[in-house]
Design a protein around this motif. Structure first.
Motif, PDB file in Angstrom:
ATOM      1  N   ARG A  16       1.113  -1.261   0.198  1.00 17.39           N
ATOM      2  CA  ARG A  16      -0.209   0.040  -0.432  1.00 17.39           C
ATOM      3  C   ARG A  16       0.677   1.788  -0.152  1.00 17.39           C
ATOM      4  N   LEU A  17       0.310   2.197  -1.139  1.00 15.88           N
ATOM      5  CA  LEU A  17       1.049   3.640  -1.117  1.00 15.88           C
ATOM      6  C   LEU A  17       0.570   4.435   0.207  1.00 15.88           C
ATOM      7  N   VAL A  18       2.087   4.615   0.752  1.00 16.92           N
ATOM      8  CA  VAL A  18       1.660   5.530   2.136  1.00 16.92           C
ATOM      9  C   VAL A  18       2.107   6.922   2.224  1.00 16.92           C
ATOM     10  N   GLU A  19       1.647   7.660   2.923  1.00 18.13           N
ATOM     11  CA  GLU A  19       2.258   9.112   2.952  1.00 18.13           C
ATOM     12  C   GLU A  19       2.587   9.618   4.826  1.00 18.13           C
ATOM     13  N   ARG A  20       3.892   9.353   5.412  1.00 20.47           N
ATOM     14  CA  ARG A  20       4.365   9.924   5.995  1.00 20.47           C
ATOM     15  C   ARG A  20       5.163  11.247   6.429  1.00 20.47           C
ATOM     16  N   GLU A  21       5.008  11.647   7.413  1.00 16.38           N
ATOM     17  CA  GLU A  21       5.456  13.144   8.176  1.00 16.38           C
ATOM     18  C   GLU A  21       7.085  12.773   7.931  1.00 16.38           C
ATOM     19  N   LEU A  22       8.108  13.739   7.961  1.00 14.42           N
ATOM     20  CA  LEU A  22       9.474  13.501   8.027  1.00 14.42           C
ATOM     21  C   LEU A  22       9.248  13.849   8.956  1.00 14.42           C
ATOM     22  N   VAL A  23      10.018  13.300  10.273  1.00 15.59           N
ATOM     23  CA  VAL A  23       9.946  14.161  11.198  1.00 15.59           C
ATOM     24  C   VAL A  23      12.495  13.827  11.681  1.00 15.59           C
ATOM     25  N   ASP A  24      12.268  15.048  12.501  1.00 16.00           N
ATOM     26  CA  ASP A  24      14.358  14.956  12.785  1.00 16.00           C
ATOM     27  C   ASP A  24      14.433  13.488  13.485  1.00 16.00           C
ATOM     28  N   PRO A  25      15.925  13.233  13.290  1.00 16.79           N
ATOM     29  CA  PRO A  25      16.028  12.374  13.777  1.00 16.79           C
ATOM     30  C   PRO A  25      16.240  12.560  15.200  1.00 16.79           C
ATOM     31  N   GLN A  26      16.609  12.321  16.219  1.00 10.49           N
ATOM     32  CA  GLN A  26      16.624  11.629  17.820  1.00 10.49           C
ATOM     33  C   GLN A  26      17.966  11.935  18.141  1.00 10.49           C
ATOM     34  N   PRO A  27      18.495  12.662  19.019  1.00  9.56           N
ATOM     35  CA  PRO A  27      19.779  12.777  19.294  1.00  9.56           C
ATOM     36  C   PRO A  27      20.816  11.355  19.294  1.00  9.56           C
ATOM     37  N   GLY A  28      21.815  10.778  18.721  1.00 11.34           N
ATOM     38  CA  GLY A  28      22.549   9.767  18.536  1.00 11.34           C
ATOM     39  C   GLY A  28      21.971   8.496  17.408  1.00 11.34           C
TER      40      GLY A  28
END
Length: 50
Positions: A16-28
């Motif tokens: 299934r084609l989905v669209e997701r929010e691009l979130v900033d990576p956590q520390p490390g």
């Protein structure tokens, strides 16, 4: 914030084609940008029902 599209496995031989929010990576953690990808020949021939 930006978003990206991806295919998600929802079952055996079902995507299934989905669209997701691009979130900033956590520390490390890091974010990688994939330029290209494919499916290995042996993965294509494998029995996903097993």
């Amino acid at each position: 914030m930006s978003a990206y599209r991806a295919f998600e496995a929802t079952g055996v031989h079902q995507l299934r084609l989905v669209e997701r929010e691009l979130v900033d990576p956590q520390p490390g953690h890091v974010r990688l940008r994939v330029q290209a990808c494919g499916v290995c020949h042996s993965d294509v021939l494998s029995d996903m029902d097993a």
